[in-house]
Write an enzyme that holds these catalytic residues in place. Structure first.
Site, PDB file in Angstrom:
ATOM      1  N   GLU D  29       6.269 -36.399 -17.314  1.00  0.00           N
ATOM      2  CA  GLU D  29       5.235 -36.280 -18.333  1.00  0.00           C
ATOM      3  C   GLU D  29       5.846 -35.904 -19.679  1.00  0.00           C
ATOM      4  O   GLU D  29       6.523 -34.875 -19.778  1.00  0.00           O
ATOM      5  CB  GLU D  29       4.205 -35.224 -17.909  1.00  0.00           C
ATOM      6  CG  GLU D  29       3.427 -35.656 -16.667  1.00  0.00           C
ATOM      7  CD  GLU D  29       2.773 -34.500 -15.904  1.00  0.00           C
ATOM      8  OE1 GLU D  29       2.823 -33.365 -16.386  1.00  0.00           O
ATOM      9  OE2 GLU D  29       2.246 -34.752 -14.805  1.00  0.00           O
ATOM     10  N   LEU D  58      -0.212 -39.105 -15.816  1.00  0.00           N
ATOM     11  CA  LEU D  58      -0.241 -37.671 -15.550  1.00  0.00           C
ATOM     12  C   LEU D  58      -0.587 -37.363 -14.094  1.00  0.00           C
ATOM     13  O   LEU D  58      -1.768 -37.193 -13.756  1.00  0.00           O
ATOM     14  CB  LEU D  58      -1.302 -37.078 -16.471  1.00  0.00           C
ATOM     15  CG  LEU D  58      -0.963 -35.776 -17.177  1.00  0.00           C
ATOM     16  CD1 LEU D  58      -2.012 -35.465 -18.197  1.00  0.00           C
ATOM     17  CD2 LEU D  58      -0.745 -34.695 -16.202  1.00  0.00           C
ATOM     18  N   ALA D  59       0.395 -37.274 -13.235  1.00  0.00           N
ATOM     19  CA  ALA D  59       0.128 -37.043 -11.822  1.00  0.00           C
ATOM     20  C   ALA D  59       1.451 -36.693 -11.165  1.00  0.00           C
ATOM     21  O   ALA D  59       2.343 -37.540 -11.082  1.00  0.00           O
ATOM     22  CB  ALA D  59      -0.471 -38.292 -11.177  1.00  0.00           C
ATOM     23  N   GLU D  60       1.558 -35.464 -10.712  1.00  0.00           N
ATOM     24  CA  GLU D  60       2.856 -34.992 -10.249  1.00  0.00           C
ATOM     25  C   GLU D  60       3.228 -35.522  -8.875  1.00  0.00           C
ATOM     26  O   GLU D  60       4.402 -35.833  -8.613  1.00  0.00           O
ATOM     27  CB  GLU D  60       2.900 -33.468 -10.281  1.00  0.00           C
ATOM     28  CG  GLU D  60       2.834 -32.874 -11.686  1.00  0.00           C
ATOM     29  CD  GLU D  60       1.449 -32.881 -12.319  1.00  0.00           C
ATOM     30  OE1 GLU D  60       0.469 -33.159 -11.595  1.00  0.00           O
ATOM     31  OE2 GLU D  60       1.329 -32.614 -13.530  1.00  0.00           O
ATOM     32  N   PHE D  83       5.926 -27.749 -15.913  1.00  0.00           N
ATOM     33  CA  PHE D  83       6.047 -26.310 -15.689  1.00  0.00           C
ATOM     34  C   PHE D  83       5.988 -26.089 -14.184  1.00  0.00           C
ATOM     35  O   PHE D  83       5.421 -26.906 -13.451  1.00  0.00           O
ATOM     36  CB  PHE D  83       4.895 -25.541 -16.347  1.00  0.00           C
ATOM     37  CG  PHE D  83       4.997 -25.427 -17.843  1.00  0.00           C
ATOM     38  CD1 PHE D  83       5.612 -24.333 -18.423  1.00  0.00           C
ATOM     39  CD2 PHE D  83       4.480 -26.417 -18.660  1.00  0.00           C
ATOM     40  CE1 PHE D  83       5.701 -24.232 -19.810  1.00  0.00           C
ATOM     41  CE2 PHE D  83       4.571 -26.314 -20.045  1.00  0.00           C
ATOM     42  CZ  PHE D  83       5.190 -25.214 -20.623  1.00  0.00           C
ATOM     43  N   ASP D  84       6.528 -24.949 -13.775  1.00  0.00           N
ATOM     44  CA  ASP D  84       6.569 -24.561 -12.365  1.00  0.00           C
ATOM     45  C   ASP D  84       5.279 -24.838 -11.602  1.00  0.00           C
ATOM     46  O   ASP D  84       5.267 -25.566 -10.615  1.00  0.00           O
ATOM     47  CB  ASP D  84       6.918 -23.069 -12.288  1.00  0.00           C
ATOM     48  CG  ASP D  84       6.500 -22.351 -13.567  1.00  0.00           C
ATOM     49  OD1 ASP D  84       5.281 -22.261 -13.802  1.00  0.00           O
ATOM     50  OD2 ASP D  84       7.382 -21.937 -14.337  1.00  0.00           O
ATOM     51  N   PRO D  89       1.022 -29.798  -7.300  1.00  0.00           N
ATOM     52  CA  PRO D  89       0.345 -31.005  -6.800  1.00  0.00           C
ATOM     53  C   PRO D  89       1.304 -31.930  -6.035  1.00  0.00           C
ATOM     54  O   PRO D  89       0.862 -32.762  -5.255  1.00  0.00           O
ATOM     55  CB  PRO D  89      -0.165 -31.702  -8.075  1.00  0.00           C
ATOM     56  CG  PRO D  89      -0.181 -30.656  -9.131  1.00  0.00           C
ATOM     57  CD  PRO D  89       0.861 -29.646  -8.759  1.00  0.00           C
ATOM     58  N   HIS D 129       1.967 -20.961 -16.343  1.00  0.00           N
ATOM     59  CA  HIS D 129       3.148 -21.498 -17.031  1.00  0.00           C
ATOM     60  C   HIS D 129       4.423 -20.707 -16.742  1.00  0.00           C
ATOM     61  O   HIS D 129       5.452 -21.000 -17.332  1.00  0.00           O
ATOM     62  CB  HIS D 129       2.907 -21.543 -18.547  1.00  0.00           C
ATOM     63  CG  HIS D 129       1.959 -22.623 -18.970  1.00  0.00           C
ATOM     64  ND1 HIS D 129       0.602 -22.512 -18.820  1.00  0.00           N
ATOM     65  CD2 HIS D 129       2.169 -23.840 -19.527  1.00  0.00           C
ATOM     66  CE1 HIS D 129       0.013 -23.609 -19.279  1.00  0.00           C
ATOM     67  NE2 HIS D 129       0.937 -24.437 -19.716  1.00  0.00           N
TER      68      HIS D 129
HETATM   69  C1  LIG Z   1      -1.397 -30.331 -13.083  1.00  0.00           C
HETATM   70  C2  LIG Z   1      -0.959 -30.215 -14.498  1.00  0.00           C
HETATM   71  N1  LIG Z   1       0.079 -30.942 -14.928  1.00  0.00           N
HETATM   72  C3  LIG Z   1       0.526 -30.825 -16.189  1.00  0.00           C
HETATM   73  C4  LIG Z   1      -0.059 -29.976 -17.054  1.00  0.00           C
HETATM   74  C5  LIG Z   1       0.487 -29.809 -18.481  1.00  0.00           C
HETATM   75  N2  LIG Z   1      -0.457 -30.330 -19.463  1.00  0.00           N
HETATM   76  C6  LIG Z   1      -1.346 -29.545 -20.090  1.00  0.00           C
HETATM   77  S1  LIG Z   1      -2.403 -30.401 -21.043  1.00  0.00           S
HETATM   78  C7  LIG Z   1      -1.670 -31.871 -20.663  1.00  0.00           C
HETATM   79  C8  LIG Z   1      -2.230 -33.137 -21.208  1.00  0.00           C
HETATM   80  C9  LIG Z   1      -3.647 -33.361 -20.756  1.00  0.00           C
HETATM   81  O1  LIG Z   1      -4.182 -34.476 -21.386  1.00  0.00           O
HETATM   82  P1  LIG Z   1      -5.729 -34.853 -21.302  1.00  0.00           P
HETATM   83  O2  LIG Z   1      -6.210 -34.717 -19.896  1.00  0.00           O
HETATM   84  O3  LIG Z   1      -5.922 -36.144 -21.947  1.00  0.00           O
HETATM   85  O4  LIG Z   1      -6.476 -33.709 -22.104  1.00  0.00           O
HETATM   86  P2  LIG Z   1      -6.332 -33.318 -23.627  1.00  0.00           P
HETATM   87  O5  LIG Z   1      -5.254 -32.294 -23.710  1.00  0.00           O
HETATM   88  O6  LIG Z   1      -6.036 -34.557 -24.397  1.00  0.00           O
HETATM   89  O7  LIG Z   1      -7.649 -32.727 -23.988  1.00  0.00           O
HETATM   90  C10 LIG Z   1      -0.600 -31.658 -19.815  1.00  0.00           C
HETATM   91  C11 LIG Z   1       0.290 -32.708 -19.315  1.00  0.00           C
HETATM   92  C12 LIG Z   1      -1.149 -29.232 -16.582  1.00  0.00           C
HETATM   93  N3  LIG Z   1      -1.807 -28.370 -17.349  1.00  0.00           N
HETATM   94  N4  LIG Z   1      -1.566 -29.366 -15.302  1.00  0.00           N
END
Ligand SMILES: Cc1ncc(C[n+]2csc(CCOP(=O)(O)OP(=O)(O)O)c2C)c(N)n1
Ligand SMILES: Cc1ncc(C[n+]2csc(CCOP(=O)(O)OP(=O)(O)O)c2C)c(N)n1
Ligand SMILES: [Mg+2]
Ligand SMILES: [Mg+2]
Lengths: 368, 338, 368, 338
Positions: D29, D58-60, D83-84, D89, D129
């Site tokens: 990501e 976005l999918a671990e 992050f840890d 997931p 985090h």
């Molecule tokens: C399971 C998970 N993976 C990664 C993250 C790190 N992270 C926080 S916000 C984000 C982007 C999210 O994008 P979106 O769903 O489009 O929401 P937006 O921030 O644009 O409102 C990421 C990758 C997280 N919070 N949770």
């Protein structure tokens, strides 16, 4: 032995080919969509005032990060139509499951802004009382809150309450497995839940085209048997109309509803992010001209519902709100290190009591 | 008092809980009409209706996440993960939400829910069906972790788990499902959380164990008795909270300790026990705390699980190395030579 | 700023409203569907022989569980059209990602049946060489294999090979988050992978209606921008035709394809399961009359492609195959406990060497 | 020799690996144009193109599962979990596939892949985090688990992880990203897997630690030196495989040992270390092996993390309790009284 899918059923689940709209970018009304009632004038005015206040709050929060008063803040500037419509579509006894980006919605819901910012300020808890406010803690692990929302909706249904649950999620979050499981559970259980996707085109740096190849995210609903719609998320009138319809659908026992709102994140992901690394300023400028607040303002003025005085008073209220917030945030929050051990369990285990004693011995040790 | 298998005791506990508290719900994969692949939920849908005991779509994060939402909404969900390894898809929900909701809300939301996980091996299961996953949960602050070794404990610990205000990971040693003893549900006997049980008293060394390790330890103790060695056997019952008191007073008495755990050894619960015991009993110990565990390998197949599982012989070998005669430890010497 | 989804694009992604069919339950040809070419006669005859053999293998494996020669066996009786069509649609250098239920497909792929049954026999590994056979190990954790399949397809594409990957999955498995992530990754990467859902109506005891509220599982594709189709999975001709089309689509670089085959699991989930607990015998009987093997046999006879002799020789070959398998399975497999330590890593760690030494000391200790 | 931060060293390692082996791929990501939220992949997409370093949806579980498939197909994926806690997931993919593929295929398929996980706290991060999740991975047979504490190790351990035939969980202590030292990529210096490093020699007691614990332990050792106590500091570098030899010979020399770990203590890596040390060094130990760890609580918020994190003072308190004077352990007495 064989199945036949009814074209009518299928069409009933698919979203409109073009996002639903009531108002164009320039504030003029477009041909109203069928099936979605226009919100009342009073509601639109209320929405306007809330959007003004929400934007002011958002700007204030961003400013607070610069002064070190907030650890981090994810702005929703540009998404106010979504944030406010989401809240206005709900009754007070409905539930809302927000993400980290939905602080404006929470403020609009009536939660004390200091409480809303508790976590971002560096405390460990969500600040407000979820049970009293009927707002779940703002959720960071993406998409995980959507399945909680289904569970809560199912709980309401079983208790015979007619409450509805709205789960907020971003475009990026829809890629997580939990979103899929939530949609499916909601459909199979027929739970009164509305999934509200704020498609702001980015997941941090990742643009929508790298996130999905779907014609639109709203096309995901049919794969679960969930009625779906896409809406211009910068058109408050349309967003409020569609969300209200979705909430009524759920409340009437017709099952879940999926709404995708097309919007745009004007600021960086958070104050710590540098958006110039992944998008062109021209793109941001283009979206400036689609600003949801300006659009609603023009629309209401054109319709004679709003005048200079009304605008000024909305802004005054917002300034006052912001100044109270500034003051409140100037005080250092009190945090008690011993409380770290208090909420792990209802009663701390013997092990936690030991660890608390160790910390006490450290904190009370004479400096050497 | 009736003779009951652990499976029956668990089934009875669910039944009694469903009967006594209408907020209790049972759901998961195949727990409805089928009664679960181990039949722990047998007959519950028939007796309480689909509303109280029901099948979910096939998704473990979904099951746990649904339970979180329903617990927030006032219910007391008791969910089943079909097998140990099939709880892994729910790991994020468990670690980031189930374990943390009370803390994240400063105590305003609690999650009174139970996640039942049949675990460990010894039943000839194929891959992914015999993991011992308790260490993942005990290392996650905010989870209580419980594992019964007898039908009586199975009944009472499950009842207590369901009434507990906090989430409980309820680990069921699946090869003990069919073990039987006299138990009297309804007639309070077993101790609550945080109390270990001395299953056998002895003077020469303490075997500390839990779940599937308990009958094996008892068997080893019987065999050792024949050789004139008197072993005490402590069954932890709940891993979190941990009963230091019972363990420490036993080891202080015996001066020697062997920890028995079926799971792979490295950084398992047995490591924690060994670390705690030597921290607290150092001056009473006549020998190091030894561990008897499964190997650090993926759980082996039916044809080889006997080689992997700690058995009475492996325990007795460890007991032999407890330096009753003050000679240096032979295996340690061998290890160093290798 | 706004999106518009093309009705044509949408229609191109949606499955047919009725599952594709070439042959009715009674073996008679129906009006052929448009867009799906009829397989050649030779291929149909080959498919018939494989189905006969596959069914015989399946029965034999079930029998072996009763004799204690297999720890467990998940039968695919009734799903032979799917199992064989899946294999016939692939080239030898294509890859296949099977589940625990797809032993018949693996046998049809040419893997030694004893190797196929290795795991089910109580050994710890998959038996065959995945790299040599281009068949991934049969997968038990549901849906996890679908994302591996995408990765492998993407690897092929990047290496400039024109291989295709087919991932098998059951109806229940589609509810897992990993399936969602796999579909999305495949679509975004445009990977040459075909997702083949054998919808056999049950996930152990859970019927389809409790698994999904979708009009059909094939409607999930559009939510990812994946072309999708549903097919009568007990009609070999249709299943082969649709899968061949899907594989060609992927091979031609047009991206992934999702196929749902409607079929039925005639036996219990495995020999250890008791299906009478959750379904009525009448339902099973109804599906007996839709038997895929009988249907193809009638169809080929009616068309004059198959006569009594052809039938007899197919059955003879199957009997011979089964008898060889019986013999082979009578020998106890050799398992070496020391090998437990050999494949955890390429080189065992010092800790594993120590543990191996401990086991050796136990195994070589004099009995007392 | 250049002064490099750990972040730069990791970036350089990725760059060099991408340059030397075209099978190496970097994805996850925001690792593309953004260069990762910690900028560890900064500039890689520009230099090597989108084909070699790219953003995924976005999918671990998807990221790890994709890596599994690509490794099966001949590539060497190096993936980043942002992050840890956001690796959870992917837990099923890691535990049931990444860790087991070699074994499940009797060695016919190997998975040469690296999962990079920024972990631990000390950076003022908000909830989710700052988890320390290493214990979950070390307890899963089939995973190598590596964690550097210096830029030089960061470079070489990552290079070695990428060439390793087996999957490696590469844990990056995020608050050390900006720590600097002299390092010379390209000029082999750091030891390979399975070798601990004695970061400071000492005679009175051994501090065993890893990752974020290393600088803290060194700081404690400096302070102790002022009080005339000479501490040895062992940095484990790789948790799996574990270097018993270095640890044991140090403790045999000093006769005392404190294990330092940032993660919550219960059943953490520190428990394993303490258990091993007393098993192997019992007769050399003048005091129990003590542990200095984070508390068994969800990782605390920015305003309170200082109370949670093991610091030099907490380590020195433990060192004080190592019974240099043969008096009974005061804290143990206190505990028993409480
Ligand atoms: C399971 C998970 N993976 C990664 C993250 C790190 N992270 C926080 S916000 C984000 C982007 C999210 O994008 P979106 O769903 O489009 O929401 P937006 O921030 O644009 O409102 C990421 C990758 C997280 N919070 N949770
Ligand atoms: C992640 C996971 N959860 C649960 C199981 C247990 N389990 C094995 S097969 C099965 C049913 C699968 O149904 P379906 O996908 O329809 O495939 P079928 O068995 O019908 O071929 C279940 C629940 C599993 N193997 N993996
Ligand atoms: Mg977004
Ligand atoms: Mg099925």
């Amino acid at each position: 032995m064989s199945v036949r899918t009814d074209r009518q059923v299928v069409d009933g689940l698919l979203p409109s080919p073009v996002p639903v709209r009531f108002v164009a970018e320039d504030g003029t009304a477009v041909e109203p969509p069928t099936g979605y009632p226009a919100p009342g004038d009073g509601q639109l005015l209320e929405a306007y005032r809330r959007m003004v206040l929400g934007r002011r709050f958002d700007r204030q929060a961003t400013a607070l990060t610069k002064q070190g008063r907030l650890a981090v803040y994810p702005s929703s500037r540009g998404q106010e139509a979504c944030q406010i419509a989401g809240v206005l579509a709900l009754r007070e006894d409905d539930w809302l499951f927000p993400t980290y980006r939905d602080s404006v919605a929470l403020v609009s819901r009536g939660i004390d802004p200091v409480e809303v910012l508790t976590l971002l300020r560096g405390d460990w808890h969500c600040g407000y009382d979820p049970a009293a406010t009927r707002v779940a803690p703002q959720c960071t692990p993406l998409a995980t809150q959507t399945i909680h929302a289904v569970g809560l909706a199912e709980a309401l249904r079983r208790k015979g309450e007619d409450g509805v649950v709205m789960a907020f999620i971003g475009d990026g979050g829809t890629s997580e497995g939990d979103f899929h499981e939530a949609l499916n559970y909601a459909a199979v259980l027929h739970a009164p839940v509305v999934f509200f996707v704020q498609n702001n085109k980015y997941a941090i740096s990742v643009p929508l085209a790298r996130q999905t190849a779907a014609p639109a995210l709203a096309y995901k609903g049919i794969g679960y048997g969930i009625r779906s719609e896409q809406v211009d998320g910068n058109d408050l009138v349309a967003t409020l109309s569609v969300l209200t319809t979705a909430v009524e659908h759920a409340r009437a026992g017709e099952g879940p509803f999926l709404v995708e709102a097309h919007t745009y994140r004007m600021d960086a992901h958070t104050n710590a992010d540098d958006a110039t690394r992944y998008r062109e300023p021209e793109e941001v400028e283009r979206w400036e001209s689609a600003d949801p607040l300006a659009r609603l303002e023009t629309h209401l003025r054109d319709r004679g519902l709003l005048d200079a005085e009304g605008i000024a008073s909305a802004h005054e209220a917002a300034e006052e709100f912001a100044s109270r917030l500034r003051d409140a945030m100037n005080a250092e929050p009190e945090t008690d290190p011993y409380e770290l051990f208090d909420h792990v369990f209802a009663d701390p285990t013997p092990q936690l009591r030991e660890q608390r004693a160790l910390l006490a011995s450290e904190l009370t040790a004479p400096e050497d | 008092m009736t003779a009951m298998t652990m499976a029956q005791a668990l089934n009875t506990a669910l039944r009694d809980a469903l009967r006594e508290d209408e907020r209790v719900l049972v759901f998961g994969e195949d727990v409805g009409p089928l009664g679960g692949v181990f039949r722990i939920t047998d007959g519950l849908t028939t007796e309480f209706g689909e509303n109280r005991c029901f099948d979910t779509p096939l998704a473990e994060a979904g099951i746990v996440g649904l339970a979180v939402g329903m617990a927030m909404g006032g219910f007391r969900p008791v969910v089943e993960m079909q097998f140990d390894a099939f709880a892994y898809p729910a790991f994020e929900q468990i670690a980031s939400h189930v374990a943390k909701m009370r803390n994240r809300t400063r105590g305003r939301l609690s999650l009174p829910m139970v996640i039942r996980i049949p675990y460990a091996g010894g039943i000839g299961g194929v891959e992914h069906h015999c993991d011992s996953s308790e260490a993942y949960y005990v290392h996650t602050p905010g989870l209580k972790v419980v594992t019964p070794a007898t039908p009586d404990d199975a009944y009472w610990l499950l009842r207590d788990a369901i009434t507990d205000p906090d989430p409980v990971i309820f680990m069921e040693p699946k090869r003990l499902y069919w073990s039987k003893d006299e138990t009297a549900p309804g007639d309070r006997r077993a101790a609550g959380f945080g109390r270990a049980a001395v299953r056998r008293e002895g003077l020469d060394a303490t075997l500390v164990t839990y779940g599937p390790g308990v009958p094996v330890a008892l068997q080893a103790a019987e065999a050792a008795a024949g050789d004139g060695i008197d072993l005490e056997v402590v069954d932890l019952r709940t891993l979190v909270p941990f009963d230091d008191e019972t363990v420490v007073s036993s080891v202080r008495k015996t001066g020697r300790c062997v920890v028995v755990q079926e799971a792979q050894g490295f950084a398992g619960v047995g490591a924690e026990i060994a670390a705690r015991v030597q921290e607290r009993c150092f001056h009473s110990l006549a020998a190091p705390v030894l561990r008897v565990t499964g190997f650090d390998i993926p759980y082996p197949p039916p044809k080889l699980e006997r080689s992997h599982l700690p058995d009475a012989d492996r325990i007795l070998d460890a007991v032999d190395r407890l330096q009753f005669d003050d000679a240096p430890d032979v295996l340690h010497l061998a290890r160093e030579a290798s």
